[in-house]
Design an enzyme around this catalytic site. Structure first.
Site, PDB file in Angstrom:
ATOM      1  N   GLY A   1       4.666   2.412  -5.025  1.00  0.00           N
ATOM      2  CA  GLY A   1       3.236   2.742  -4.896  1.00  0.00           C
ATOM      3  C   GLY A   1       2.505   1.638  -4.162  1.00  0.00           C
ATOM      4  O   GLY A   1       3.134   0.829  -3.474  1.00  0.00           O
ATOM      5  N   ASN A   2       1.211   1.601  -4.270  1.00  0.00           N
ATOM      6  CA  ASN A   2       0.450   0.510  -3.670  1.00  0.00           C
ATOM      7  C   ASN A   2      -0.782   0.212  -4.517  1.00  0.00           C
ATOM      8  O   ASN A   2      -1.028   0.882  -5.512  1.00  0.00           O
ATOM      9  CB  ASN A   2       0.078   0.844  -2.218  1.00  0.00           C
ATOM     10  CG  ASN A   2      -0.744   2.113  -2.129  1.00  0.00           C
ATOM     11  OD1 ASN A   2      -1.828   2.195  -2.692  1.00  0.00           O
ATOM     12  ND2 ASN A   2      -0.201   3.127  -1.457  1.00  0.00           N
ATOM     13  N   TYR A   3      -1.547  -0.785  -4.103  1.00  0.00           N
ATOM     14  CA  TYR A   3      -2.631  -1.275  -4.956  1.00  0.00           C
ATOM     15  C   TYR A   3      -3.920  -0.459  -4.862  1.00  0.00           C
ATOM     16  O   TYR A   3      -4.927  -0.831  -5.432  1.00  0.00           O
ATOM     17  CB  TYR A   3      -2.966  -2.721  -4.577  1.00  0.00           C
ATOM     18  CG  TYR A   3      -1.884  -3.712  -4.925  1.00  0.00           C
ATOM     19  CD1 TYR A   3      -1.478  -3.874  -6.242  1.00  0.00           C
ATOM     20  CD2 TYR A   3      -1.287  -4.485  -3.930  1.00  0.00           C
ATOM     21  CE1 TYR A   3      -0.495  -4.792  -6.560  1.00  0.00           C
ATOM     22  CE2 TYR A   3      -0.310  -5.403  -4.243  1.00  0.00           C
ATOM     23  CZ  TYR A   3       0.090  -5.554  -5.560  1.00  0.00           C
ATOM     24  OH  TYR A   3       1.060  -6.455  -5.873  1.00  0.00           O
ATOM     25  N   SER A   4      -3.937   0.619  -4.118  1.00  0.00           N
ATOM     26  CA  SER A   4      -5.204   1.347  -3.932  1.00  0.00           C
ATOM     27  C   SER A   4      -5.800   1.766  -5.288  1.00  0.00           C
ATOM     28  O   SER A   4      -5.101   2.312  -6.144  1.00  0.00           O
ATOM     29  CB  SER A   4      -4.946   2.603  -3.075  1.00  0.00           C
ATOM     30  OG  SER A   4      -6.072   3.436  -3.138  1.00  0.00           O
TER      31      SER A   4
ATOM     32  N   ALA B   1      -4.417   6.059   0.350  1.00  0.00           N
ATOM     33  CA  ALA B   1      -3.396   5.134   0.858  1.00  0.00           C
ATOM     34  C   ALA B   1      -2.054   5.796   0.546  1.00  0.00           C
ATOM     35  O   ALA B   1      -1.471   5.585  -0.527  1.00  0.00           O
ATOM     36  CB  ALA B   1      -3.520   3.796   0.160  1.00  0.00           C
TER      37      ALA B   1
END
Ligand code: CTP
Length: 694
Positions: free
Chosen positions: A208-211, A276
């Site tokens: 995943g990512n930090y969005s 994102a």
């Protein structure tokens, strides 16, 4: 515009508190419901009895009612209100609001407020200019509040300078404009993607990512607040749905997001892609938890669909699409490539190189880029950035709408490319067919009729919109609508359009039954609706011809004036001579008055000599526009009560600020002085001319 709106008015302890009485009276007169909340100090300046009598509601000041012991709920007020105004706002209250010091009912109400907040400061000039006040105001602006700047004049201290609270009439005007803007996206459906996507590795792990989703959610809220029907496709985020008009579709992976977005997009007018999206997913997703071994492991990845590019391919004429680009390097170049590759109309670039921008924080610093150029914005709260992005979207959609040839364009009429929109969302429980029929009939009426004997080229036609909002409708066919009418002109040699006329007509009463034929007979005005439309069409055509050649539109402007004169007995207040200086009648009466001839010449100096020249010769164009503004000044001095002079500064405000941002300090000074005199309520906009240095 303020009819039925619920307004919390916060009054603090300033000498200007006496103006709160007039403010309440004006708001009530506009049909608003007003709940006054006072600080203890405010009661030293004006009695609660005065304000409760004028508002028709008990004034709140304490946390508890001293007689009954009941709690005065600031939380409920925060949910009840459509807007809060703090007027006057003292330096002390500004400080408490900025710092969140909730030691009185007013500040607690502010902190619980779900609706937009307007702040009109009032204090002595030195206090207003003090860095701590300036800093508090900036902080409050950064939180998304709207500050109505104090004006200059004599102060309670007998000193003269900036610190007077804006006049109540102008505060009401700001609110009206705000609520008007609040309906810009009425009837529009906007798709938004937000948050990250999670790509499963096994049942307990993901890529995943930090969005956080905050930016996308703020944009969804802003679109909903302006009347859009919002479809928010959200990745896994821990945010509540911020507005009741948002339909939220929760998804987890990029493929789920893509499926949801592609099925919704065809029925949408616009899409803002903020998500994102993970570009890759594991090729294999383990159905059981992967066990740790002593060896390392490799996860093979495969590409996810590019949602933006998929929608970009499916995009049809009239749909507007915006994306985001988060870049660590070569921001502008990368963003431009994405703009083109994904077939976006504009892209919002935020760079991780900028402090305070990006995923983790509540602020963002963006540059909006389209094929014609870019606009850079300072570091702001994500909510304020959302406002800028949606402003941009609205402008873009308006332009698209204006230059789409309407389906009803006909063989006969050729002056107008008009789009008529009838928004009946306020009216519920009625057969909606009548609204659709009326919208179509009006579109045909405007576009099919031959209004002049002139011949217009396709690309010379005046692009205009008639945006009706039905405020009341009865089964006998009687309507009461407000109407926003706006006309645009292309500037030769550019892709730019200039607003020629824009006016909000608060009330048009008429009667219409399904399949009624809409007719307009010049000598026999018996249908108020067609009389109003014909009036605006002739006014717009006349002003357009005035901008082509000096006083060139007289023939059609005189027709509009005749309609206004002859319509006096149609029983519609908008036609009434002498009932206020800003109705239909007074606009044309002013415009055609001899004293206003300079304004008519201004149309020519400004559009033809100014804007048209500007694209080849910036200094020459600006010189002509400056001459035009001198003409505006002359007309203002000769007929100071004329509303048209002020109206002109209102609908040209963005353009004028833009044009003068690039000129010499002397030119700026002169023009700002004139504009501030004519329209002091826009002084903070005119100040931008002085501040802008590009
Ligand atoms: N986007 C999308 N689907 C993807 C990837 C991106 O819809 N699979 C959208 C984003 O929502 C954003 C825009 O495309 O509006 C740009 O996203 P970004 O991640 O910056 O672009 P990429 O094409 O993924 O390029 P890169 O990651 O290589 O910079």
């Amino acid at each position: 515009m303020l009819k039925g709106k619920k307004i919390v008015l916060g009054v603090t302890g300033s000498i200007a508190a006496y103006k709160a009485a007039l403010l309440v009276r004006l708001l009530v007169k506009e049909g608003a419901e007003v709940q006054v909340v006072m600080t203890p100090a405010a009661k030293e300046f004006i009695t609660p009895l005065t304000l409760s009598t004028l508002s028709g509601r008990p004034v709140l000041s304490e946390f508890f009612n001293s007689d009954s012991g009941a709690w005065n709920s600031h939380v409920e007020l925060g949910l009840w209100a459509d807007a809060m105004i703090v007027a006057p706002a003292t330096a002390s209250t500004l400080g408490k609001m900025a710092a969140g010091i909730a030691d009185n009912m007013l500040v607690t109400t502010y902190l619980s407020m779900k609706a937009p907040v307007f702040i009109a400061p009032a204090m002595d000039l030195d206090m207003y200019a003090h860095p701590s006040t300036v800093c508090n105001i900036d902080t409050l602006k950064g939180y998304g509040n709207r500050v109505i700047e104090a004006t200059a004049g004599e102060l309670a201290s007998h000193l003269s300078g900036k610190g007077r609270m804006e006049e109540p009439e102008n505060i009401v005007k700001v609110l009206k404009d705000f609520f008007l803007a609040g309906s810009e996206l009425c009837g529009k459906r906007v798709l938004i993607t937000a948050g990250p996507t999670y790509e499963k590795i096994d049942p307990v792990r993901f890529i995943g990512n930090y969005s956080s989703g905050k930016m996308g959610f703020a944009i969804a809220e802003e679109c909903a607040r302006r009347g859009a029907d919002v479809k928010l496709v959200a990745g896994p985020v821990s945010l509540p749905t911020p507005h009741p008009a948002i339909e939220r579709i929760d998804v987890e992976s990029a493929r789920e997001m893509c499926d949801a977005a592609t099925s919704l997009f065809p029925s949408c007018d616009a899409a803002v892609l903020c998500a994102a999206v993970a570009d890759y997913r594991p090729s294999v997703q383990a159905t059981r938890k992967i066990k740790r071994t002593a060896d390392g492991m490799t996860i093979e990845l495969e590409a996810n669909p590019d949602i933006a590019a998929t929608l970009g391919k499916a995009k049809r004429e009239g749909q507007c699409m915006a994306g985001f680009a988060l870049e660590t390097n070569d921001g502008e170049e990368n963003a431009r490539q994405k703009l083109q590759k994904k077939n976006l109309d504009f892209i919002v670039l935020n760079s991780l190189e900028d402090k305070g921008a990006g995923f983790a924080c509540d602020t963002n610093k963006v540059t909006i880029i389209d094929k014609d150029g870019k606009s850079e914005y300072p570091l702001k709260s994500k909510k304020s950035v959302a406002k800028d992005v949606v402003d941009y979207l609205v402008k873009y959609m308006l332009l698209m709408m204006l230059f789409l040839v309407p389906a009803t364009a006909s063989a006969d009429g050729e002056e107008m490319n008009a789009r008529v929109v009838l928004n009946a969302s306020k009216i519920q429980g009625t057969n909606t067919e009548v609204f659709t029929l009326l919208q179509d009939a009006l579109g045909e009426f405007v576009n099919n009729r031959k209004w002049t004997g002139n011949t217009y080229e396709e690309n010379e036609r005046i692009a205009c919109t008639f945006n009706f909002v039905v405020n009341s409708y009865k089964d006998d066919g009687s309507f009461d609508c407000s109407l926003m009418v706006q006309a645009m002109r292309p500037v030769y040699g550019s892709s730019y359009n200039s607003i020629l006329f824009k006016y909000e007509d608060p009330s048009i009463k008429f009667s219409y039954q399904p399949y009624d034929r809409l007719e307009f007979v010049e000598d026999n005005l018996d249908n108020n609706l067609t009389a109003v439309i014909a009036f605006y069409v002739y006014t717009i055509i006349g002003m357009d011809l005035d901008s082509m050649g000096e006083l060139g539109g007289s023939e059609f402007l005189n027709k509009a004036l005749t309609i206004a004169n002859n319509a006096q007995n149609l029983g519609d207040a908008g036609w009434r001579a002498g009932s206020g200086n800003n109705n239909r009648f007074s606009i044309i009466d002013d415009y055609m008055n001899g004293a206003m001839e300079p304004v008519r010449k201004l149309m020519y100096m400004y559009h033809r000599q100014g804007l048209d020249t500007m694209f080849g010769n910036a200094d020459g164009g600006r010189k002509a526009i400056t001459e035009g503004i001198m003409l505006l000044k002359k007309a203002y001095e000769d007929r100071p009560m004329a509303y048209f002079t002020k109206l002109f500064t209102e609908y040209k405000v963005d353009e004028i600020v833009n044009v003068y941002s690039k000129c010499t300090p002397e030119e700026k000074k002169e023009v700002v002085k004139i504009l501030t005199e004519i329209n002091p309520s826009l002084s903070s906009e005119w100040d931008k001319i002085t501040k802008n240095n590009n």
